[in-house]
Design an enzyme around this catalytic site. Structure first.
Site, PDB file in Angstrom:
ATOM      1  N   CYS A   9     -13.997  11.585  -2.873  1.00 57.80           N
ATOM      2  CA  CYS A   9     -14.257  10.265  -2.273  1.00 57.80           C
ATOM      3  C   CYS A   9     -14.284  10.375  -0.747  1.00 57.80           C
ATOM      4  CB  CYS A   9     -13.169   9.287  -2.709  1.00 57.80           C
ATOM      5  SG  CYS A   9     -13.292   7.665  -1.945  1.00 57.80           S
ATOM      6  N   CYS A  43     -23.655  -3.533 -15.145  1.00 60.58           N
ATOM      7  CA  CYS A  43     -23.973  -3.105 -13.774  1.00 60.58           C
ATOM      8  C   CYS A  43     -23.317  -1.760 -13.468  1.00 60.58           C
ATOM      9  CB  CYS A  43     -23.492  -4.155 -12.778  1.00 60.58           C
ATOM     10  SG  CYS A  43     -23.788  -3.705 -11.045  1.00 60.58           S
ATOM     11  N   CYS A  93     -15.028   4.608   3.786  1.00 58.58           N
ATOM     12  CA  CYS A  93     -16.392   4.461   3.252  1.00 58.58           C
ATOM     13  C   CYS A  93     -16.458   3.135   2.502  1.00 58.58           C
ATOM     14  CB  CYS A  93     -16.724   5.618   2.309  1.00 58.58           C
ATOM     15  SG  CYS A  93     -18.361   5.486   1.532  1.00 58.58           S
ATOM     16  N   ASP A 128       0.797  -1.227   0.000  1.00 55.58           N
ATOM     17  CA  ASP A 128       0.000   0.000   0.000  1.00 55.58           C
ATOM     18  C   ASP A 128       0.834   1.283   0.000  1.00 55.58           C
ATOM     19  OD1 ASP A 128      -2.355   1.530   0.053  1.00 55.58           O
ATOM     20  OD2 ASP A 128      -2.294   1.671   2.219  1.00 55.58           O
ATOM     21  N   CYS A 143     -22.105  -3.765  -4.291  1.00 54.81           N
ATOM     22  CA  CYS A 143     -21.594  -4.591  -5.396  1.00 54.81           C
ATOM     23  C   CYS A 143     -22.180  -6.008  -5.338  1.00 54.81           C
ATOM     24  CB  CYS A 143     -20.075  -4.650  -5.340  1.00 54.81           C
ATOM     25  SG  CYS A 143     -19.351  -5.705  -6.630  1.00 54.81           S
ATOM     26  N   CYS A 160     -18.066  -7.042 -14.650  1.00 58.59           N
ATOM     27  CA  CYS A 160     -19.023  -6.020 -14.186  1.00 58.59           C
ATOM     28  C   CYS A 160     -20.209  -5.913 -15.144  1.00 58.59           C
ATOM     29  CB  CYS A 160     -18.350  -4.646 -14.072  1.00 58.59           C
ATOM     30  SG  CYS A 160     -17.370  -4.412 -12.574  1.00 58.59           S
ATOM     31  N   CYS A 186     -22.627   5.873  -5.045  1.00 57.36           N
ATOM     32  CA  CYS A 186     -21.566   6.694  -4.440  1.00 57.36           C
ATOM     33  C   CYS A 186     -22.161   7.996  -3.897  1.00 57.36           C
ATOM     34  CB  CYS A 186     -20.482   7.002  -5.460  1.00 57.36           C
ATOM     35  SG  CYS A 186     -19.155   8.041  -4.802  1.00 57.36           S
TER      36      CYS A 186
END
Length: 379
Positions: A214, A191, A240, A134, A247, A188, A198
């Site tokens: 975001c 969709c 969040c 990360d 999903c 996906c 969001c």
């Protein structure tokens, strides 16, 4: 050296040390990602938390000159909390995002990657490895996508067939030329549930995120939060999960493989009012093990204050008044004043007016005015 045999041994060993999925990718330049990052930079969509230059983030050989392959790993984390505490009218609670429920995932992943690195170096004396989690330069998602861990969904998360998107990702660069695995097909389809759900419209289009909008990013900032985002924050104190929760690929996905990834419920869903007066030492003791503590207590406290506005929690007025009058940090004082205005009791409004007489910070005074405006707009 039989690279094919070594790959099989690494896969088997990865399972022994608690890695849920492993994939192998080439260390070629991430050309498509490079162009995408340049576009994001031009549009001002980056968060500012990214490490390294675009070249360092897309050219593995800049990080390990002899790089031949990258190993990507995934570790599944829970999406549901066992024995989750319930908030009450007197004790409202906030929520940390799922990726921050347990022990800091950097610790979880690094421990396993370092074991993997030691295993490789024992099997192949002279092998070079570089571990990243990360905070490294490489894009965990781009590596995972190339290594066949999962596909990059419209919500910009890696979606695995086995665990959905509830996975931590990390990687290891090496000079061993492994045969790459095949990417997973994007499924996906048509969709667009994540885009529609969001809260702030941060998902500009499938696979493109404006990090500046975001909520996950915004909960980690330290300044005043723009009013339009305060309204959408709800009771989130860190991160969040909306685009993951809606999903369809995450339906029924909930894995409890790793004890260290399990939440401490009182920390993952903390009472909001005690957050207002928590000391640095108490903050470290309670939240220091979590990834969500990395920016310190100020953003978490600011978000907790906004969450009290979301609940219009009249039981918090006295404590918010104390914060507005006594906290040395303008962002915290001003946000408390704004929340008092949102709650709107006579006591809260009187307290704002009295505090304005001795407040000297222009930004705090502006928040106080906004707090009083809520009252004017009620009539």
């Amino acid at each position: 050296m039989d690279v094919g045999q070594l790959k099989q041994e690494i896969v088997a060993y990865s399972k022994e040390i608690g890695i849920d999925k492993i994939g192998f990718a080439s260390a070629d330049v991430f050309g498509e990602l490079k162009e995408r990052l340049k576009r994001q930079q031009t549009l001002g969509y980056q968060s500012g938390f990214e490490k390294g230059s675009i070249e360092e983030r897309t050219e593995p050989k800049r990080l390990l000159p002899e790089a031949q392959s990258i190993l990507s790993i995934a570790i599944a984390y829970p999406s549901r909390m066992k024995n989750a505490p319930k908030g009450t009218r007197e004790e409202r609670r906030g929520i940390f995002c799922r990726a921050s429920w347990g022990t800091d995932y950097h610790v979880i992943l690094r421990e396993r990657l370092e074991k993997l690195s030691a295993f490789i170096e024992e099997k192949v004396p002279g092998a070079s490895t570089k571990v990243m989690v990360d905070t490294g330069e490489l894009s965990d998602r781009a590596v995972a996508e190339r290594a066949g861990i999962g596909f990059s969904g419209k919500n910009c998360a890696i979606i695995t067939p086995e665990f959905g998107s509830y996975v931590y990702l990390g990687e290891l660069i090496t000079n061993i030329p492994f045969i790459p695995d095949s990417p997973v097909e994007d499924s996906c389809g048509d969709c667009r549930k994540c885009l529609d759900a969001c809260p702030t419209g941060a998902l500009v289009q499938g696979g493109q995120l404006n990090a500046q909008r975001c909520l996950s990013f915004l909960t980690q900032t330290k300044g005043f939060l723009a009013d339009e985002f305060r309204v959408e924050l709800g009771n989130r104190v860190y991160g969040c999960d909306t685009c993951q929760q809606v999903c369809p690929k995450n339906k029924q996905m909930d894995f409890h493989f790793h004890p260290e990834a399990e939440p401490q419920p009182e920390a993952a869903k903390p009472k909001l009012k005690p957050m207002l007066r928590i000391s640095n030492r108490e903050f470290k003791e309670t939240f220091g093990h979590m990834a969500g503590s990395w920016r310190g207590k100020k953003p978490i406290q600011r978000n907790a204050i906004i969450a009290l506005a979301h609940f219009k929690d009249e039981t918090a007025v006295d404590e918010l008044v104390a914060v507005m009058n006594n906290d040395p940090r303008p962002v915290i004082r001003g946000t408390a004043a704004w929340t008092l205005g949102k709650i709107g009791t006579d006591e809260a409004i009187t307290a704002i007016k009295e505090a304005m007489e001795k407040e000297t910070d222009d930004q705090v005074l502006f928040e106080m005015e906004k707090g009083l405006d809520f009252q004017k707009n009620r009539y």
